[in-house]
Design an enzyme around this catalytic site. Structure first.
Site, PDB file in Angstrom:
ATOM      1  N   ARG A 262      41.306  39.175  45.737  1.00 31.93           N
ATOM      2  CA  ARG A 262      41.702  39.704  44.436  1.00 31.93           C
ATOM      3  C   ARG A 262      42.639  40.896  44.641  1.00 31.93           C
ATOM      4  NH1 ARG A 262      39.925  35.544  43.062  1.00 31.93           N
ATOM      5  NH2 ARG A 262      38.376  35.071  41.438  1.00 31.93           N
TER       6      ARG A 262
ATOM      7  N   GLY B 298      45.328  19.062  46.626  1.00 28.42           N
ATOM      8  CA  GLY B 298      43.987  18.702  47.076  1.00 28.42           C
ATOM      9  C   GLY B 298      43.397  19.727  48.017  1.00 28.42           C
TER      10      GLY B 298
ATOM     11  N   ASP C 181      35.958  28.088  41.700  1.00 25.99           N
ATOM     12  CA  ASP C 181      34.495  28.135  41.706  1.00 25.99           C
ATOM     13  C   ASP C 181      33.914  26.750  41.473  1.00 25.99           C
ATOM     14  OD1 ASP C 181      34.700  30.900  42.009  1.00 25.99           O
ATOM     15  OD2 ASP C 181      34.707  31.223  39.835  1.00 25.99           O
TER      16      ASP C 181
END
Length: 333
Positions: free
Chosen positions: A168, A231, A258
């Site tokens: 992040r 992918g 997630d």
């Protein structure tokens, strides 16, 4: 029964229903947003038989804390006390016409940033997997200590560790993150990160397969790299197995990572326990991993077609229906 434990910060997220920068009068979808609780709830939606999922955190004694407790309680096992005088983190998510999205955090010095290992430790006993992200150590020195105490406990207890790096840039710069990540990933049994994260944090200019083999040489377990619309690929030290992903119309990509992790773990757990999977010979592990990659890519793709973090996660029925009509093959490299 498979027992998974995770811990970290969950915020209330205000996900804009309009395109453009933040507006006080704008309409928002109110949702829970936390990488760890997202994976926990998403796994619950996949309905793995006999699975017990525990999330540990801290919340402020405020309306956002109330919302999180209301949303998560009953879906997973929640251990998150509320603290008077402390606040729950908040995130604003805004979307733009070019597909870009911008997150704004109000989480500094939140209740969750004070989470200690003593609050986590009792839940690790007799668990089968510890799931962590690279977000938690960026929140505070206290959280960083808690993460490494948990990792050391896991190693000493032969407890497998699933780690999603989740870099992040709003929380820390790449050089600081790289130093911490390099130490964390050596404790991991299953490591997941995005190819874009690898390039941002390590900047080696390598191919996805080269990164996968590099990280696998460090953790000695399983490494999975996501490739966006391309992918994902997995490396277990012997084979590099890839899955091309699925083409969908993207509405909101937030939460897809997630969902991918939940799909990967769920795909494994509906076949066997994590320790059994990790101890398999590479040839025996391959079909399980191929199926888990397919499920993970379905979960990530379908989540992109809906708004919200946990609100967008597909059910096990939706995953199975999608797989039945969209078959692609994995390949070894």
């Amino acid at each position: 029964m498979i027992k998974l434990v995770t811990f970290g910060e969950t915020m209330v997220q205000y996900n804009a229903r309009y395109v453009g920068r933040y507006r006080e009068d704008g309409e928002y979808l109110e949702d829970c947003a936390g990488a760890e609780s997202n994976v926990a709830v998403d796994l619950g939606r996949l309905g793995v038989p006999g699975m017990e999922i525990t999330w540990v955190s801290r919340l402020g004694d405020d309306a956002p804390g109330d919302l999180i407790l209301t949303e998560l309680t009953g879906r997973i096992r929640v251990f998150a006390s509320k603290y008077v005088g402390q606040h729950t983190g908040i995130s604003y998510l805004n979307h733009y016409k070019d597909g870009e999205h911008v997150k704004t955090y109000h989480r500094k010095d939140s209740a969750a940033s004070r989470l200690t290992f003593q609050e986590v430790k009792p839940h690790l006993e007799e668990s089968d997997l510890l799931h962590l992200t690279g977000i938690t150590p960026a929140l505070s020195e206290t959280c960083r200590e808690t993460v490494f105490d948990a990792l050391r406990y896991a190693v000493s207890s032969n407890l497998p560790v699933s780690l999603d790096l989740n870099f992040r840039p709003q929380l820390w710069k790449a050089p600081e993150a790289r130093s911490v990540f390099d130490e964390m990933l050596e404790f991991s049994s299953i490591l997941k990160l995005g190819y874009d994260e690898a390039e941002t944090v390590w900047a080696k200019g390598w191919s996805p397969a080269e990164y996968a083999r590099y990280f696998q040489s460090m953790n000695g377990g399983l490494v999975v790299l996501t490739l966006g619309s391309g992918g994902a690929l997995a490396c277990d030290g012997k084979d590099v197995i890839s899955h091309s992903g699925f083409s969908v119309e993207v509405l909101d990509p937030v939460g897809a990572g997630d969902a991918f992790v939940a799909g990967l773990l769920g795909g494994i757990f509906r076949r066997m326990r994590p320790e059994t999977f990790l101890n398999l010979a590479s040839d025996a592990r391959r079909p399980v991993l191929e199926e888990a990659l397919r499920i993970a890519n379905v979960c990530g793709a379908l989540t992109c077609t809906r708004r919200g973090d946990t609100a967008a996660m597909p059910t096990v029925q939706e995953v199975d229906e999608f797989l039945a009509s969209n078959r692609t093959d994995s390949t070894a490299g």
